[in-house]
Design a protein around this motif. Structure first.
Motif, PDB file in Angstrom:
ATOM      1  N   ASN A  34       1.604   3.454   2.374  1.00 57.61           N
ATOM      2  CA  ASN A  34       0.716   4.521   2.872  1.00 57.61           C
ATOM      3  C   ASN A  34       1.203   5.047   4.218  1.00 57.61           C
ATOM      4  O   ASN A  34       0.490   4.858   5.210  1.00 57.61           O
ATOM      5  N   PRO A  46      -6.339  -1.390  -2.335  1.00 60.27           N
ATOM      6  CA  PRO A  46      -6.074  -2.752  -1.866  1.00 60.27           C
ATOM      7  C   PRO A  46      -7.363  -3.456  -1.476  1.00 60.27           C
ATOM      8  O   PRO A  46      -8.197  -2.861  -0.786  1.00 60.27           O
ATOM      9  N   LYS A  67      -8.073  -3.593   2.374  1.00 62.37           N
ATOM     10  CA  LYS A  67      -7.978  -2.401   3.220  1.00 62.37           C
ATOM     11  C   LYS A  67      -9.059  -1.395   2.851  1.00 62.37           C
ATOM     12  O   LYS A  67      -9.373  -1.216   1.677  1.00 62.37           O
ATOM     13  N   THR A  84       0.842  -1.189   0.000  1.00 60.25           N
ATOM     14  CA  THR A  84       0.000   0.000   0.000  1.00 60.25           C
ATOM     15  C   THR A  84       0.883   1.248   0.000  1.00 60.25           C
ATOM     16  O   THR A  84       0.548   2.268  -0.573  1.00 60.25           O
ATOM     17  N   LEU A 131      -6.341   6.298   3.834  1.00 60.61           N
ATOM     18  CA  LEU A 131      -5.549   5.912   2.669  1.00 60.61           C
ATOM     19  C   LEU A 131      -5.292   7.157   1.824  1.00 60.61           C
ATOM     20  O   LEU A 131      -6.222   7.756   1.290  1.00 60.61           O
TER      21      LEU A 131
END
Ligand code: ATP
Ligand code: MG
Length: 229
Positions: free
Chosen positions: A17, A47, A50, A15, A55
């Protein structure tokens, strides 16, 4: 005249992130250890496992990665998952990546033990093991061992696997070798970084400096953003 050896390309999904030194250090060690010519970081657009909460946008995560790898010529960033239909399943991304590569290039998929543990539930996971050779690495704070990986693989693949010390990988009939690497030593996680940023705390020395600056300039993960929603 002998042909030059085929390029060895590592692809690291995640990710990111945001991206942190744990990601970069793991990639650096693995590239060195398994003699990869290049590592490409491939952020997930959305994702599957998630939520959107906290995000950062795909564009921001891509920009942070680009800043993070700017001083390492063996590292690159791919926007592939941003171009594929959402959600990004690893199997689709790997196939699309493989299709864009020279057929001589050997493709390796880098994944930390914490993510890999759930591989049996990934979409078309058997197909995945035919498309690329996995490189699974330890992550500090996450339990895992070579033996545990072997067991996990036997369950996921439904057949016996054999460890080779020479290639540092498990072999399973019909699948690409699955490598195991014990390193990956920095105990940093994006979850912890997001918590720190939301609390107004510093993430300096956990994240490359240009990324620290990008986060500040764009007000990413800041508490105010949450309030404004
Ligand atoms: P989050 O806490 O949001 O899940 P993360 O720090 O786990 O973030 P991801 O983007 O989920 O980062 O991870 C991408 C890949 O990098 C995964 O394969 C993961 O196992 C690996 N990874 C993440 N952090 C580390 C670390 N500190 N050391 C080694 N590998 C890591
Ligand atoms: Mg993670």
């Amino acid at each position: 005249m002998s042909r030059p050896p085929a390029a060895r390309l590592g692809l690291m999904g995640g990710t990111f992130n945001p991206v942190h030194l744990g990601h970069l250090r793991a990639a650096e060690e693995i590239a060195e250890h398994f003699r990869l010519d290049q590592v490409v970081f491939m952020p997930a657009a959305q994702p599957p496992h998630k939520g959107r909460d906290e995000l950062a946008s795909f564009a921001d995560r891509l920009a942070m990665l680009t800043l993070a790898v700017a001083d390492q010529s063996a590292f690159a960033v791919s926007d592939l998952e941003g171009r594929l239909p959402s959600p990004s399943y690893t199997v689709n991304s790997l196939k699309a990546a493989a299709a864009e590569l020279d057929p001589e290039t050997r493709l390796f998929f880098l994944v930390g033990y914490d993510s890999f543990r759930t591989v049996a539930h990934w979409r078309d996971h058997l197909e995945l093991f035919k498309t690329a050779s996995f490189m699974v690495f330890r992550r500090p704070g996450v339990r895992g061992s070579r033996a545990a990986l072997g067991q996990l693989l036997e369950e996921a693949l439904g057949r016996p696997v054999r460890w080779s010390e020479e290639s540092e990988s498990y072999a399973a009939e019909g699948f690409e070798p699955i490598h195991y690497y014990r390193g990956g030593r920095l105990e940093i996680s994006s979850t912890d970084l997001r918590k720190r940023l939301t609390a107004g705390l510093s993430v300096r020395y956990l994240v490359p400096n240009p990324v620290v600056e990008y986060i500040a300039e764009h007000g990413l993960y800041a508490r105010q953003k949450k309030w404004r929603r």
